[in-house]
Scaffold this active site. Structure first.
Site, PDB file in Angstrom:
ATOM      1  N   CYS A 403      -0.808  -8.465  18.570  1.00 37.89           N
ATOM      2  CA  CYS A 403       0.455  -8.966  18.024  1.00 37.89           C
ATOM      3  C   CYS A 403       1.238  -7.894  17.281  1.00 37.89           C
ATOM      4  CB  CYS A 403       0.194 -10.158  17.105  1.00 37.89           C
ATOM      5  SG  CYS A 403      -0.905  -9.798  15.717  1.00 37.89           S
ATOM      6  N   HIS A 447      -1.822 -12.474  12.015  1.00 38.52           N
ATOM      7  CA  HIS A 447      -0.770 -12.397  13.029  1.00 38.52           C
ATOM      8  C   HIS A 447       0.418 -11.616  12.473  1.00 38.52           C
ATOM      9  CE1 HIS A 447       1.001 -13.558  16.800  1.00 38.52           C
ATOM     10  NE2 HIS A 447       2.030 -14.173  16.228  1.00 38.52           N
ATOM     11  N   ASP A 463       8.819 -14.780  17.570  1.00 35.80           N
ATOM     12  CA  ASP A 463       7.455 -14.315  17.817  1.00 35.80           C
ATOM     13  C   ASP A 463       7.371 -13.768  19.245  1.00 35.80           C
ATOM     14  OD1 ASP A 463       4.798 -13.775  17.947  1.00 35.80           O
ATOM     15  OD2 ASP A 463       4.106 -15.778  17.410  1.00 35.80           O
TER      16      ASP A 463
END
Length: 650
Positions: A403, A447, A463
């Site tokens: 991520c 994350h 995201d």
């Protein structure tokens, strides 16, 4: 005068108790020190068995000096937590080799108590607490054995007495724990900046969050007031990173809080977070925090932060808006969110320059997401290394990352396309505990995502990982990774009964955190409010403690006296009554006189009382020191004592 030999049973008991207390430090002491401690324990046991002799003072002095120098060399100091605990363990072991007197035994017992307390500087979990409680029982039993000159009672008797003593102290300990004025900070410990902790940092480099995702440690637990929000809304906001040096993202100095002219949803989500220690100042909350809990502030890019680092289990109530539109930040903030290092990553800059032709910033965001969704990018914990220009290498060559790779590259592209953007780190998701009463958020849920400034919507969460692996949002990293086996057992779904058992045990840890480790000023005020004292201050608490403690002590003393009166020996009571009547006529029994000797003296001084009192003395001696209680003989003693009324001689 020769020193009395220490009974072997006492040696075995105290060495065993010390070994049990020292074993709790096995994971934090260096192997060489553990070996030295075990050798000292074995030496003392061999001495008790008659196989070796205790070392002389010169040998002990040399060993002490060697232990001290070794600890100083390993830790660089003799001060601080780690070096201090190592020194305590080493010196306790050496004290065993100096044990010759009762005083030495008592010193060893108190060193054992210090070892128990020192373990709490590292961990205060329920299993550790249980281990240390058992160590206290063993040490207290060894402490009781030190009171005997020669042979002590059997271990079963000593352990029973130790347990009873500890149980009697529970009410007072509970009273002090609940009502003694609490201060904000660890229940047991101190701030140790050198201590390594698992958790998010205020800096993100490629691979940093992927490494964190390999940890199954709990970051925090959450209990929602009502139905939990859907997975797509469970973004737990942490540090915001807006400075980029070409390799790493980090937080730079800028104060920005929630403006009053922000547009917020109708009803915020309410929940309680129990946060594990992570050694940093920030707290975690769903986007967008409504306000800061006690002893914290809401600012610095909508991030919650404390005045001091979180070095203890912290429980706080929080509210968050899931629907919001933030107000326009200052112009300087928007300039900061557009900044990039001069030069570098030419291919990424060229692509972003093409997007600048799109008049709408939201269209540029969509173009970047289409890039990630349309090209063969791969979500992985083990991407190939990035060489040369890192953003170009990731976007156009390796196309494999975790991520932080996607969030960092996306924010770079947005800034190059003249869209204010920043990286947000935190946690995504969380697993419902068995029963669904609370959610567990682990380090493996760490994350990174992005925020972009859109004039019509304010700061907007984007995201980019969801464009590559949408399963990450709904099912966590396990359902999105190509190699889920790299995740820890508790972050996977294939752990079988072992994982299920560990999840069940987590309920115990959660309850322990809520009611013991996180019992701070806020929880104490809640308890006092329920008891009817919502506004009591620390002075009132102290008065309440004194009143309750004094009342409890008086009640315990009264109860003990009543039990003593109920349980007093009728034989002794009757004998004392007969002796008291003789004392009234001038015949007082000496403290050293037994019943038959006193009867003989009474017969010489008052012959007329000889037969009557001698019969009482013989009955008492037979009942008290003979084969045991006899109902008929006790009745006869009672009859004779009641009839015994000597008179003074004229």
């Amino acid at each position: 005068m020769a020193e009395r030999a220490v009974p072997a049973a006492q040696v075995y008991g105290l060495v065993g108790a010390l070994a049990f207390a020292a074993a709790a430090h096995g994971a934090v002491l260096p192997p060489w020190l553990l070996a030295g401690v075990v050798a000292a324990f074995a030496w003392r046991l061999a001495v008790a068995g008659g196989h070796l002799r205790l070392p002389g003072r010169l040998v002990l002095g040399a060993l002490t000096l060697a232990f001290g120098i070794a600890i100083a060399l390993v830790y660089g100091t003799l001060l601080g937590r780690d070096a201090g605990v190592a020194l305590l363990a080493g010196m306790s072991a050496l004290k065993l080799l100096e044990w010759r007197t009762r005083r030495d035994a008592l010193v060893l017992v108190f060193l054992g108590y210090l070892l128990v307390m020192a373990r709490l500087l590292y961990d205060q979990g329920p299993l550790t607490a249980l281990w240390l409680l058992l160590a206290c029982v063993l040490l207290l039993a060894a402490h009781l054995a030190c009171a005997f000159e020669t042979a002590s009672p059997p271990p079963r008797v000593l352990l029973g007495r130790a347990v009873r003593l500890l149980v009697r102290g529970v009410p007072l300990a509970l009273l002090l724990f609940l009502l003694f004025p609490r201060i904000q900070g660890p229940l047991w410990g101190f701030q140790d900046e050198s201590r390594a902790r698992t958790g998010l940092s205020d800096e993100m480099t490629p691979g940093s969050i992927a490494e964190l995702a390999r940890s199954g440690e709990v970051a925090f637990r959450v209990r929602f007031d009502g139905a939990p929000p859907p997975p797509a809304a469970r973004y737990w906001r942490g540090p915001v990173l807006d400075g980029y040096d070409g390799r790493s993202w980090r937080t730079v100095g800028w104060a920005e809080g929630l403006r009053r002219d922000a547009v917020l949803g109708e009803a915020p989500v309410r929940y309680v977070v129990t946060l594990e220690p992570h050694g940093r100042r920030w707290l975690f909350a769903l986007d967008l925090p409504a306000a800061a809990p006690a002893d914290a502030t809401l600012g610095s890019r909508f991030v919650l932060s404390r005045r001091i680092a979180v070095n203890e289990v912290l429980r706080y109530e929080q509210q968050s808006w899931l629907a919001y539109r933030t107000a326009a930040p200052e112009a300087g903030m928007l300039r900061l969110q557009r900044q990039l290092p001069p030069g570098g990553n030419p291919r990424a800059r060229a692509l972003a320059a093409e997007w600048r032709a799109l008049p709408d910033p939201a269209a540029r965001v969509r173009a970047a997401l289409q890039l990630f969704a349309g090209e063969p990018f791969r979500y992985t914990l083990s991407p190939p290394p990035l060489t040369g220009e890192p953003v170009d290498a990731f976007l156009f060559d390796t196309r494999a990352g975790f991520c932080e790779h996607y969030a960092g590259a996306f924010v770079y592209l947005m800034r190059a396309a003249d869209v204010p953007a920043r990286v947000v780190t935190g946690y995504l998701g969380g697993e419902a505990a068995p029963g669904g009463e609370y959610f567990i958020v682990r380090q493996s849920d760490a994350h990174a995502w992005a925020e972009v400034w859109l004039p019509e919507r304010g700061w907007t969460r984007v995201d980019p990982t969801a464009a590559i692996a949408p399963e990450r949002v709904e099912n966590g990293a396990y359902g999105a990774l190509d190699e889920p086996g790299e995740l820890p057992l508790l972050a996977r779904r294939d752990g079988g009964w072992v994982r299920a058992t560990l999840l069940e045990l987590d309920a115990l840890a959660n309850a322990w955190n809520d009611w013991v480790l996180a019992y701070g000023p806020e929880r104490q005020r809640e308890l006092l409010a329920r008891l009817g004292w919502p506004d009591i201050d620390w002075r009132g608490l102290m008065l309440l403690l004194v009143a309750l403690g004094g009342g409890g002590a008086a009640a315990a003393a009264t109860w003990a006296a009543w039990r003593g009166w109920r349980r007093r020996d009728p034989r002794v009571a009757l004998w004392n009554a007969a002796c008291a009547r003789l004392a009234e006529v001038g015949l007082r029994r000496g403290a050293q006189e037994g019943p038959l000797a006193f009867a003989a003296r009474v017969a010489g001084a008052r012959p007329e009382l000889a037969d009557e009192f001698s019969a009482i003395a013989r009955l008492y001696a037979a009942l008290r020191y003979g084969a045991g209680a006899d109902a008929a003989a006790l009745a006869e003693l009672r009859r004779r004592t009641r009839a015994f009324h000597p008179r003074r001689t004229p």
